[in-house]
Design an enzyme around this catalytic site. Structure first.
Site, PDB file in Angstrom:
ATOM      1  N   ASP A   1      27.351  41.661   2.358  1.00  0.00           N
ATOM      2  CA  ASP A   1      26.696  42.462   3.519  1.00  0.00           C
ATOM      3  C   ASP A   1      26.150  41.369   4.661  1.00  0.00           C
ATOM      4  O   ASP A   1      26.468  40.395   4.504  1.00  0.00           O
ATOM      5  CB  ASP A   1      25.331  43.080   2.916  1.00  0.00           C
ATOM      6  CG  ASP A   1      24.318  42.339   2.236  1.00  0.00           C
ATOM      7  OD1 ASP A   1      24.997  41.510   1.397  1.00  0.00           O
ATOM      8  OD2 ASP A   1      23.138  42.325   2.366  1.00  0.00           O
TER       9      ASP A   1
ATOM     10  N   CYS B   1       1.782  28.772 -22.968  1.00  0.00           N
ATOM     11  CA  CYS B   1       3.369  28.407 -23.284  1.00  0.00           C
ATOM     12  C   CYS B   1       3.699  27.040 -23.935  1.00  0.00           C
ATOM     13  O   CYS B   1       3.032  26.294 -24.147  1.00  0.00           O
ATOM     14  CB  CYS B   1       4.275  28.642 -21.826  1.00  0.00           C
ATOM     15  SG  CYS B   1       4.579  26.945 -21.165  1.00  0.00           S
TER      16      CYS B   1
ATOM     17  N   ASP C   1      26.464  37.214  -7.085  1.00  0.00           N
ATOM     18  CA  ASP C   1      26.230  37.476  -5.514  1.00  0.00           C
ATOM     19  C   ASP C   1      27.322  37.022  -4.791  1.00  0.00           C
ATOM     20  O   ASP C   1      27.931  36.248  -5.187  1.00  0.00           O
ATOM     21  CB  ASP C   1      24.900  36.462  -4.993  1.00  0.00           C
ATOM     22  CG  ASP C   1      24.140  36.988  -3.820  1.00  0.00           C
ATOM     23  OD1 ASP C   1      24.779  38.026  -3.296  1.00  0.00           O
ATOM     24  OD2 ASP C   1      23.175  36.452  -3.344  1.00  0.00           O
TER      25      ASP C   1
ATOM     26  N   CYS D   1      -2.107  27.406 -19.191  1.00  0.00           N
ATOM     27  CA  CYS D   1      -1.746  28.497 -20.140  1.00  0.00           C
ATOM     28  C   CYS D   1      -1.334  27.766 -21.373  1.00  0.00           C
ATOM     29  O   CYS D   1      -1.536  26.849 -21.997  1.00  0.00           O
ATOM     30  CB  CYS D   1      -0.298  29.074 -19.393  1.00  0.00           C
ATOM     31  SG  CYS D   1       0.938  28.272 -19.789  1.00  0.00           S
TER      32      CYS D   1
ATOM     33  N   CYS E   1       3.003  23.709 -22.068  1.00  0.00           N
ATOM     34  CA  CYS E   1       1.797  23.423 -21.808  1.00  0.00           C
ATOM     35  C   CYS E   1       1.136  23.090 -23.247  1.00  0.00           C
ATOM     36  O   CYS E   1       0.231  22.108 -22.967  1.00  0.00           O
ATOM     37  CB  CYS E   1       1.049  24.515 -21.304  1.00  0.00           C
ATOM     38  SG  CYS E   1       1.623  24.779 -19.599  1.00  0.00           S
TER      39      CYS E   1
END
Length: 610
Positions: free
Chosen positions: A122, A274, A87, A272, A277
């Site tokens: 920009d 994952c 960026d 969850c 977790c």
């Protein structure tokens, strides 16, 4: 640079090629802070399969890291051998207002450290900025992008499109930059919209951009923070997006889920499966030192984000993206507003909508009735359907009345909906019923045991696919129908020994064989359902080779993905028949990828018949 593989809505699975590196879209660019990273770039690759990241060149440029990255390069400096996008400092300018670097300086620096993808500096315009300020931002951004393309010799350039919430300025910026042939286009200036859940306005902004850039170019969405809106962004045509939210939310002790955000202290168990977790209990994480806790939560958030990307890719390939978006939209009323706002753009989206999908369609609510496939049906059926006898018979479906001859075609027989219709479905049904009554007289409905005359059915489907009169041209009275031994349904149609068409089991549409193509080519006047290829490659297509986009000279604007088409040379001589994978805009824009999957070339058939 971009090759299209699969599609659903405006969402695309494809490949971005950058030098010798390839990245599959949709793709997430996790944001890396070059000074302090909770999860290293190497870990992103090893643990999550990340093939692309983004970091801020301005932070490097203004810090003690500058000489290190100039000496070692961005890839060695970050320890990441995949695609690195940098960026420019625009977002820092928006947040802090103290960016002290020119467009030329930061572009040169990005190139010198070896960025694969560089971003123009920009001028950020906020949603609440006045018109004149935004107009000046747009003009300066366009000027800087044009300048960047003359400066960047070894990198791929991102052209950010600004314009705040002014449609004419967004469109003006997009059209101006569409002419400069940037490598990637990006929707800029929308982080405030996402931070404030202004998703309806986000839909407008993305669509104003998408509708005015070349379809062969990837579209990036800057700052797409939360995974619950990833699917919507992809449906709107965003091929890539960056996010620092995995770290930002972790710092605030918050966990991302595909349906929202939860605070660590509110949990007695993790929501969850994952690895994080499964390894810890919430109480364990709460007791950790802050830095360790942030890392655990950041890893959880990354698992959620990358899983959502994989889920979206799978949905595109299976034709389920609309259903995923509808599910995610139920997680927040503003997302549901955004999904329903898509109805404004169904005419544009229909041009990219496949003729059918490999999977069925689910009625998820009133927004289903505004999907492009329903808009296409309404337009085509009133233009192309005529009853085979004096009285038209219909079947009732949740998507509206459908002539019995078309009732097995996609999406009607393939749609699952509730038995108890909501008020929107009932109003939609009555509206279509009135339109049919005005055009055809009294609307009558066939019983479940009504058997449609097979010749009338074939002709009606051909008219719906190729235009009025096509059915008569393809199917004289004396045809031979071959049926499936297992189901008894039509599988192929012959005239004598000539194979005219087959019928696709998954959507009940016709696939052309070369004799059918010859008959249709004689009937349809150019450019109807034609894809015109260069004479230089026509001989390959005559032999049954696929048509690639870079060799397409022109084609019918009515062609849609998965439509059956006639491949012709520059003299309108038929060379092959096949299935389109792109529409006209795409065929004339892409320089790589398949445009038509050829089923038969004329030379193949001639060899078999002699």
């Amino acid at each position: 640079m971009y090759e299209l593989k699969e599609r659903d809505g405006l969402g695309r699975c494809g490949l971005i090629t950058i030098g010798k590196k390839r990245v599959e879209t949709p793709v997430l660019f996790p944001v890396i802070n070059p000074k302090m990273s909770l999860v290293s770039p190497a870990e992103l690759r090893e643990m999550f399969g990340a093939r692309a990241i983004i970091t801020n060149s301005y932070i490097i440029y203004r810090s003690e890291l500058r000489d290190f990255f100039l000496e070692n390069g961005i890839h060695r400096g970050l320890g990441f051998n995949g695609v690195v996008m940098t960026d420019s400092g625009t977002f820092q300018d928006y947040v802090y207002g103290d960016v002290d670097v020119s467009n030329e300086e930061i572009l040169s620096f990005q190139e010198r450290i070896g960025s694969d993808i560089v971003t123009v500096l920009d001028v950020f315009s906020r949603p609440d900025d006045d018109y004149e300020r935004v107009r000046a931002c747009v003009e300066e951004t366009v000027s800087r992008v044009r300048n960047a393309l003359s400066l960047a010799k070894n990198s791929y350039v991102v052209a950010p499109i600004q314009g705040a919430l002014y449609k004419d300025l967004r469109v003006k910026c997009a059209k101006a930059l569409a002419k400069v042939n940037a490598s990637i286009y990006a929707v800029g200036g929308v982080v405030p919209l996402m931070e404030n859940y202004r998703f309806g306005e986000l839909v407008d902004v993305i669509m104003w951009v998408k509708m005015n850039i070349p379809p062969s170019k990837p579209l990036h969405l800057f700052g797409a923070g939360h995974p619950m809106m990833f699917a919507l962004a992809v449906l709107l045509g965003c091929d890539s997006f960056d996010s620092a939210s995995y770290a930002k939310f972790a710092r605030d002790d918050r966990l991302l889920t595909p349906m929202g955000t939860v605070h660590l202290k509110s949990l007695d168990q993790f929501p969850c499966e994952c690895p994080m977790c499964m390894k810890y209990e919430p109480s364990d994480v709460m007791e950790m030192e802050k830095k360790e806790r942030e890392r655990v939560l950041a890893l959880h958030n990354l698992y959620i984000m990358f899983a959502e990307i994989r889920r979206i890719r799978t949905a595109i390939k299976e034709g389920r993206l609309w259903e995923i978006v509808a599910l995610r939209a139920r997680s927040h009323p503003r997302l549901l507003d955004a999904l329903r706002r898509l109805g404004k753009y169904k005419r544009y989206m229909e041009r990219f909508e496949p003729m059918s999908r490999y999977s069925g369609m689910l009625y998820t609510g009133p927004e289903t009735l505004h999907r492009p496939i329903i808009y296409r049906y309404e337009r085509r059926v009133f233009e192309r359907y005529r009853p085979s006898s004096g009285t038209a018979l219909f079947r009732k479906t949740i998507l509206g009345p459908v002539p019995v001859e078309l009732s097995h075609t996609y999406p009607f027989a393939q749609c699952e909906g509730p038995d108890d219709w909501d008020s929107s479905a009932r109003r939609h049904f009555k509206r279509l019923e009135r339109r049919f009554s005005e055009r055809l007289g009294m609307v009558k409905y066939a019983g479940d045991d009504y058997q449609v005359d097979e010749l009338a059915l074939l002709r009606a489907i051909a008219d719906y696919q190729f235009g009025l009169g096509s059915g008569d041209a393809l199917f004289p009275k004396h045809i031979r129908i071959v049926r499936s031994k297992r189901t008894g349904k039509i599988r192929a149609v012959y005239e004598g020994e000539m194979h005219i068409v087959s019928m696709r089991a998954e959507d009940f549409f016709l696939t052309l064989h070369i004799w059918g193509g010859i008959k249709l080519h004689r009937y349809l006047r150019p450019p109807s359902y034609r894809v015109v290829v260069s004479n230089k490659v026509a001989e390959l297509n005559r032999e049954g080779k696929n048509v690639f986009a870079k060799f397409v000279l022109d084609c019918d604007d009515n062609i849609r993905p998965r439509d059956e088409v006639l491949v012709v040379d520059e003299s309108d001589e038929l060379v092959a028949v096949g299935k389109a994978t792109m529409n006209r805009e795409e065929m004339l824009s892409f320089s790589r990828g398949m445009a038509v999957k050829v089923r038969e070339g004329v030379n193949e058939v001639h060899r078999h018949t002699h």
